[in-house]
Design an enzyme around this catalytic site. Structure first.
Site, PDB file in Angstrom:
ATOM      1  N   ASP A  39       0.841  -1.198   0.000  1.00 50.95           N
ATOM      2  CA  ASP A  39       0.000   0.000   0.000  1.00 50.95           C
ATOM      3  C   ASP A  39       0.875   1.247   0.000  1.00 50.95           C
ATOM      4  O   ASP A  39       2.010   1.228   0.498  1.00 50.95           O
ATOM      5  CB  ASP A  39      -0.849   0.084   1.276  1.00 50.95           C
ATOM      6  CG  ASP A  39      -1.776  -1.089   1.434  1.00 50.95           C
ATOM      7  OD1 ASP A  39      -2.101  -1.733   0.433  1.00 50.95           O
ATOM      8  OD2 ASP A  39      -2.172  -1.344   2.593  1.00 50.95           O
TER       9      ASP A  39
HETATM   10  N1  URA Z   1      -1.290  -5.889   3.938  1.00 46.36           N
HETATM   11  C1  URA Z   1      -1.765  -4.631   3.898  1.00 46.36           C
HETATM   12  O1  URA Z   1      -2.800  -4.334   4.479  1.00 46.36           O
HETATM   13  N2  URA Z   1      -1.062  -3.728   3.221  1.00 46.36           N
HETATM   14  C2  URA Z   1       0.089  -3.979   2.598  1.00 46.36           C
HETATM   15  O2  URA Z   1       0.700  -3.094   1.993  1.00 46.36           O
HETATM   16  C3  URA Z   1       0.561  -5.301   2.628  1.00 46.36           C
HETATM   17  C4  URA Z   1      -0.143  -6.243   3.316  1.00 46.36           C
END
Ligand code: URA
Length: 243
Positions: free
Chosen positions: A110
């Site tokens: 993310d």
């Molecule tokens: N899980 C999440 O919520 N975000 C990420 O970036 C990776 C795993």
């Protein structure tokens, strides 16, 4: 190993158009094993050690196709080729954006997740890493808004947790608690916003998320946010050798 025309190799590595490469070569600016290659149609064996043997405009050649690297993804950059705002690809040399085959992230983190991100231009390697059959675990350091109540580890390990809006239960995941609001969570798949949604499912909220391990590969302590490092064969093998 394959051999390709010099102009094609360098154009596909983002050094310019084939016409520009031809001019560069004619000017003696492409040197292999100490000798200028002046003809653009010269066949070059594409070997891993080419950067140690070839210079372009006096600088070592970039890694040839078949590259893999790790990037310490900082917060606030997006794993996408085309969204607005800062992209992870902006952290690599500008020339690499024109590479063919293109460099892609192996899965995504993310925008507001930091840590170990792998990138490669090798489609076969990419699929091998993300394939469920390879079972490459991913470990995250999670900082939570509220103290855990002690039930989370069992809920995540059960293999029965179903995320909001889904019907297939998650694979068992391992939680290692460090403090009431901090833990490592290791997951074995990569669903959308998985870690954030897992903690939401147990009534908590992820404040900060940082990935520090993919398979048996750690994010090196000396790799600063925004910096990257090429992966050698041992590092690639480590991905598939979880500890
Ligand atoms: N899980 C999440 O919520 N975000 C990420 O970036 C990776 C795993």
């Amino acid at each position: 190993m394959i051999s390709v025309r010099l102009d094609r190799l360098l154009a596909n590595m983002g050094y310019g158009s084939r016409r520009e490469i031809a001019a560069l070569a004619a000017a003696g600016q492409v040197v292999l094993d100490g000798q200028a290659i002046r003809k653009a149609d010269t066949k070059v064996l594409v070997a891993r050690d080419l950067p140690a043997r070839m210079t372009v405009r006096g600088a070592p050649l970039d890694p040839p196709p078949g590259l893999a690297l790790m990037l310490h993804k900082p917060l606030g950059v997006t794993c996408s080729h085309k969204e607005v705002g800062a992209l992870v690809y902006d952290l690599l040399p500008q020339r690499w954006k024109a590479r063919e085959p293109a460099i892609s992230t192996v899965g995504r983190l993310d925008k507001e997740t930091s840590g170990l991100l792998l990138l490669t231009d090798d489609g076969e390697l990419l699929h091998r890493i993300i394939s469920p059959r390879s079972n490459v675990p991913k470990r995250y350091l999670v900082t939570l808004a509220r103290p855990m109540d002690g039930t989370e580890g069992a809920a995540f390990a059960a293999g029965t947790l179903v995320l909001e809006g889904e019907d297939k239960p998650l694979l068992p995941a391992e939680l290692e608690v460090h403090s009431p609001t901090q833990a490592h969570l290791t997951i074995h798949e990569g669903r959308y916003h998985q870690v954030r949604r897992m903690f939401a499912a147990v009534g908590n909220h992820v404040e900060a998320l940082h990935r520090d391990q993919v398979g048996g590969l750690d994010l090196p302590a000396d790799l600063a946010p925004g910096a990257f490092r090429m992966l050698d064969d041992a590092a690639i093998a480590a991905i598939f050798t979880p500890r």
